[in-house]
Design an enzyme around this catalytic site. Structure first.
Site, PDB file in Angstrom:
ATOM      1  N   HIS A  62       0.906  -1.287  -0.125  1.00  0.00           N
ATOM      2  CA  HIS A  62      -0.158  -0.017  -0.070  1.00  0.00           C
ATOM      3  C   HIS A  62       0.826   1.247   0.073  1.00  0.00           C
ATOM      4  O   HIS A  62       1.133   1.762   1.138  1.00  0.00           O
ATOM      5  CB  HIS A  62      -0.836  -0.053   1.199  1.00  0.00           C
ATOM      6  N   ILE A  68       2.198   4.085   1.915  1.00  0.00           N
ATOM      7  CA  ILE A  68       1.415   4.901   2.656  1.00  0.00           C
ATOM      8  C   ILE A  68       0.662   4.273   3.648  1.00  0.00           C
ATOM      9  O   ILE A  68       0.066   3.082   3.165  1.00  0.00           O
ATOM     10  CB  ILE A  68       0.200   5.754   1.848  1.00  0.00           C
ATOM     11  N   GLY A  71      -5.686   4.629   5.541  1.00  0.00           N
ATOM     12  CA  GLY A  71      -6.510   5.284   6.560  1.00  0.00           C
ATOM     13  C   GLY A  71      -7.264   4.535   7.433  1.00  0.00           C
ATOM     14  O   GLY A  71      -7.251   4.941   8.473  1.00  0.00           O
ATOM     15  N   VAL A  72      -7.733   3.226   7.203  1.00  0.00           N
ATOM     16  CA  VAL A  72      -8.252   2.647   8.111  1.00  0.00           C
ATOM     17  C   VAL A  72      -7.522   2.152   9.192  1.00  0.00           C
ATOM     18  O   VAL A  72      -8.243   1.965  10.251  1.00  0.00           O
ATOM     19  CB  VAL A  72      -9.135   1.285   7.219  1.00  0.00           C
ATOM     20  N   GLU A  76      -8.145   2.728  13.229  1.00  0.00           N
ATOM     21  CA  GLU A  76      -7.963   1.650  14.130  1.00  0.00           C
ATOM     22  C   GLU A  76      -6.968   2.134  15.085  1.00  0.00           C
ATOM     23  O   GLU A  76      -7.330   1.720  16.289  1.00  0.00           O
ATOM     24  CB  GLU A  76      -7.619   0.414  13.344  1.00  0.00           C
TER      25      GLU A  76
END
Length: 159
Positions: A62, A68, A71-72, A76
């Site tokens: 990713h 990067i 975002g999830v 979390e």
């Protein structure tokens, strides 16, 4: 005789919380434990951080040419630090079958990319508590620049 304030402080963790102490509060383990240190706790707020390393499994795909942090996973990490605060606010240590579970997220905004080498500072502050449901205003930042904001909802569950 033990005073009320001494009772309240008996279950408060010593700061900074290292990874061994954090593992006492969170059931997560590698590769999903996303809080490396907790540096500040007040009655209704917490500050911790996640060091983002190129060795993270999620950065391998990713995106390989420009890694990067997803975002999830930032969200979390904010939920995990909020879960620690849930136990501390209730002046209890986790026991088998007692968890703070991620129940939802609202008003999520991604404002800056988080990349390998960054230290992601995680801040969470209680804004609502009702019948075992807790809502926190959370911010993740890098070098003082906000990367993500969210309202995180967690639920205290006894399994």
């Amino acid at each position: 005789m033990v005073t009320e304030s001494e009772k309240t402080n008996q279950n408060k963790p010593e700061l900074p919380m290292n990874i061994q102490q954090i593992r006492e509060y969170l059931p997560h383990r590698y590769p999903f434990l996303l809080v490396d240190r907790v540096v500040e706790i007040t009655d209704n707020a917490i500050v911790g951080y996640k060091n983002v390393s190129i060795n993270e499994e999620f950065l391998q795909g990713h995106f390989p040419e420009y890694p990067i942090m997803p975002g999830v996973l930032i969200v979390e990490a904010l939920a995990q630090v909020s879960g620690i605060l849930g136990f501390v606010m209730n002046d209890v240590k986790p026991t088998p079958g007692s968890l703070f579970l991620f129940a939802g997220a609202e008003k999520i905004r991604f404002k800056k990319q988080v990349v390998a080498g960054d230290q992601l500072v995680l801040k969470s502050e209680l804004i609502m508590q009702k019948r075992g449901i807790y809502k926190y205003q959370c911010t993740a930042s890098v070098d003082g620049i906000v990367a993500t904001t969210a309202e995180i909802i967690i639920s205290h569950q006894k399994l």
